[in-house]
Write a protein that holds these residues in place. Structure first.
Motif, PDB file in Angstrom:
ATOM      1  N   THR A  18       0.940  -1.319   0.068  1.00 50.95           N
ATOM      2  CA  THR A  18      -0.095   0.064  -0.062  1.00 50.95           C
ATOM      3  C   THR A  18       0.950   1.052   0.067  1.00 50.95           C
ATOM      4  O   THR A  18       2.128   1.331   0.594  1.00 50.95           O
ATOM      5  CB  THR A  18      -0.807   0.026   1.031  1.00 50.95           C
ATOM      6  OG1 THR A  18      -0.339   0.308   2.411  1.00 50.95           O
ATOM      7  CG2 THR A  18      -1.539  -1.297   1.375  1.00 50.95           C
ATOM      8  N   ILE A  19       0.435   2.293  -0.816  1.00 59.20           N
ATOM      9  CA  ILE A  19       1.031   3.292  -0.789  1.00 59.20           C
ATOM     10  C   ILE A  19       0.233   4.530  -0.706  1.00 59.20           C
ATOM     11  O   ILE A  19      -0.788   4.755  -1.422  1.00 59.20           O
ATOM     12  CB  ILE A  19       1.896   3.591  -2.229  1.00 59.20           C
ATOM     13  CG1 ILE A  19       2.862   2.415  -2.206  1.00 59.20           C
ATOM     14  CG2 ILE A  19       2.583   4.800  -2.399  1.00 59.20           C
ATOM     15  CD1 ILE A  19       3.565   2.564  -3.800  1.00 59.20           C
ATOM     16  N   ASN A  20       0.558   5.880   0.063  1.00 56.44           N
ATOM     17  CA  ASN A  20       0.021   6.856   0.047  1.00 56.44           C
ATOM     18  C   ASN A  20      -0.268   7.566  -1.350  1.00 56.44           C
ATOM     19  O   ASN A  20       0.562   7.767  -2.068  1.00 56.44           O
ATOM     20  CB  ASN A  20       0.570   7.861   1.193  1.00 56.44           C
ATOM     21  CG  ASN A  20       0.009   9.114   1.449  1.00 56.44           C
ATOM     22  OD1 ASN A  20      -0.249   9.974   0.666  1.00 56.44           O
ATOM     23  ND2 ASN A  20      -0.762   9.205   2.513  1.00 56.44           N
ATOM     24  N   GLU A  21      -1.463   7.946  -1.551  1.00 60.16           N
ATOM     25  CA  GLU A  21      -1.833   8.600  -2.740  1.00 60.16           C
ATOM     26  C   GLU A  21      -0.781   9.934  -3.037  1.00 60.16           C
ATOM     27  O   GLU A  21      -0.595  10.040  -4.538  1.00 60.16           O
ATOM     28  CB  GLU A  21      -3.145   9.326  -2.649  1.00 60.16           C
ATOM     29  CG  GLU A  21      -4.276   8.318  -2.540  1.00 60.16           C
ATOM     30  CD  GLU A  21      -5.684   8.868  -2.701  1.00 60.16           C
ATOM     31  OE1 GLU A  21      -6.345   8.507  -3.627  1.00 60.16           O
ATOM     32  OE2 GLU A  21      -6.078   9.378  -1.722  1.00 60.16           O
ATOM     33  N   GLU A  22      -0.174  10.657  -2.260  1.00 59.56           N
ATOM     34  CA  GLU A  22       0.700  11.543  -2.541  1.00 59.56           C
ATOM     35  C   GLU A  22       1.871  11.131  -3.378  1.00 59.56           C
ATOM     36  O   GLU A  22       2.718  11.792  -3.941  1.00 59.56           O
ATOM     37  CB  GLU A  22       1.011  12.503  -1.478  1.00 59.56           C
ATOM     38  CG  GLU A  22      -0.462  13.142  -0.617  1.00 59.56           C
ATOM     39  CD  GLU A  22       0.232  13.820   0.389  1.00 59.56           C
ATOM     40  OE1 GLU A  22       1.303  13.908   0.563  1.00 59.56           O
ATOM     41  OE2 GLU A  22      -0.761  14.502   0.904  1.00 59.56           O
ATOM     42  N   LYS A  23       2.338   9.878  -2.908  1.00 56.20           N
ATOM     43  CA  LYS A  23       3.503   9.369  -3.587  1.00 56.20           C
ATOM     44  C   LYS A  23       3.321   8.454  -4.946  1.00 56.20           C
ATOM     45  O   LYS A  23       4.367   7.848  -5.207  1.00 56.20           O
ATOM     46  CB  LYS A  23       4.186   8.582  -2.604  1.00 56.20           C
ATOM     47  CG  LYS A  23       4.548   9.172  -1.296  1.00 56.20           C
ATOM     48  CD  LYS A  23       5.184   8.430  -0.487  1.00 56.20           C
ATOM     49  CE  LYS A  23       6.014   9.378   1.019  1.00 56.20           C
ATOM     50  NZ  LYS A  23       6.611   8.200   1.870  1.00 56.20           N
ATOM     51  N   ILE A  24       2.153   7.966  -5.090  1.00 55.73           N
ATOM     52  CA  ILE A  24       1.731   7.383  -6.287  1.00 55.73           C
ATOM     53  C   ILE A  24       2.423   7.822  -7.481  1.00 55.73           C
ATOM     54  O   ILE A  24       3.174   6.908  -8.324  1.00 55.73           O
ATOM     55  CB  ILE A  24       0.139   7.038  -6.212  1.00 55.73           C
ATOM     56  CG1 ILE A  24      -0.153   6.264  -5.041  1.00 55.73           C
ATOM     57  CG2 ILE A  24      -0.181   6.241  -7.655  1.00 55.73           C
ATOM     58  CD1 ILE A  24      -1.556   5.918  -5.001  1.00 55.73           C
TER      59      ILE A  24
END
Length: 308
Positions: free
Chosen positions: A253-259
């Protein structure tokens, strides 16, 4: 013709990778290593047992390969790269050809890193192979399943259902190692785990340990044409695919800001990743097909060699 433990050590030693951290090599009472001083040491171990994880028809090459790849998958999920291995082999008929094929199997994986064998043991009995891997990580984000955050996007590293499809052909899945991806993830991912026991097992672990909910869009899960054909022929179901293990892909899982930056990085270096869902607040797992909730048992567990 059976061979002795000394002969086995000689076969392993002459096919071993060299690492400069090793001060006393395999063949002594114990090995000695002087590990890198600027890295975290990550360890994992896994056992494969006859009639539980494999059948008597398995090729020794495949047994060696799968044992190595499954352990590397665990290290990859922690952001570590492999360096050393210990191998314990129990076998009833240790012929030279059998041992050489096992060594060829795991070395076809280990040579890419490289991994050095630093010890192990051989005993007589029903076939089993226990492998312990020791690796390094330069990052203190070990991406535990307790660290998923609401709003994170969920990704997988490759095709799902390959092991299930191959089992129906009486074959074994020789997975692609995702270590290159795993080493990139600590800078971007909140949590990561290896799907050795299936997507459902991984999702349940993330949900329970992070106290979050999960929405999955099943049409976004990557599957091969072979698996699609089995689905279309009603030979398998999505529930079968999502509960079955041994694909050894990563789910993270990755934070949306880093995608966007992470997707761009992966594209530039030729790593495929697949967005399949999102972390929610509702503390349950929803499996959706074309935005419609599926009636599916997300608690179904993977069992080795069940009669599908």
């Amino acid at each position: 013709m059976k061979i002795s433990e000394k002969d086995i050590i000689e076969i392993i030693s002459k096919n071993n990778n060299f690492r400069e951290e090793i001060l006393v090599e395999i063949g002594q009472d114990a090995s000695v290593i002087f590990p890198k001083q600027d890295s975290y040491i990550i360890t994992t171990t896994d056992t494969m047992v006859l009639n539980t994880h494999f059948e008597s028809n398995i090729k020794p090459y495949d047994l060696g390969y799968i044992a190595a790849a499954s352990n590397i998958s665990d290290l990859s999920a922690m952001g570590a790269h492999p360096a050393f291995a210990l191998i314990n082999l129990t076998i009833e008929n240790p012929t030279k050809e059998y041992i050489e094929n096992i060594v060829d199997g795991y070395n076809s994986v280990f040579k890419n890193y490289p991994v050095s064998i630093i010890g192990g043991d051989t005993t007589f009995g029903p076939t089993s192979l226990t492998m312990t891997l020791i690796g390094y990580s330069n990052d203190d984000n070990f991406m535990p399943t307790s660290n998923a955050k609401v709003g994170d996007i969920i990704f997988v590293s490759g095709y799902i259902g390959e092991s299930l499809a191959l089992k129906k052909e009486k074959k074994y899945n020789l997975p692609i190692c995702r270590n290159e991806l795993g080493k990139l993830l600590p800078e971007y991912a909140n949590c990561c785990t290896d799907m050795s026991d299936g997507i459902f097992a991984s999702l349940n672990s993330i949900m329970e340990k992070s106290a979050i909910g999960i929405d999955i869009q099943v049409e976004n899960i990557p599957i091969s044409n072979n698996v699609k054909n089995l689905l279309n022929n009603n030979s398998i179901t999505w529930e079968d695919i999502l509960s079955y293990g041994e694909d050894y892909e990563l789910i993270f899982t990755i934070n949306e800001e880093k995608i966007n930056i992470f997707k761009s990085l992966c594209k530039n270096i030729g790593i495929d990743i697949y967005e399949i869902g999102k972390i929610r607040k509702h503390k349950k797992i929803n499996i959706n097909l074309n935005n419609k909730l599926m009636n599916i048992n997300t608690k179904k567990k993977f069992e080795h060699f069940r009669n599908d």
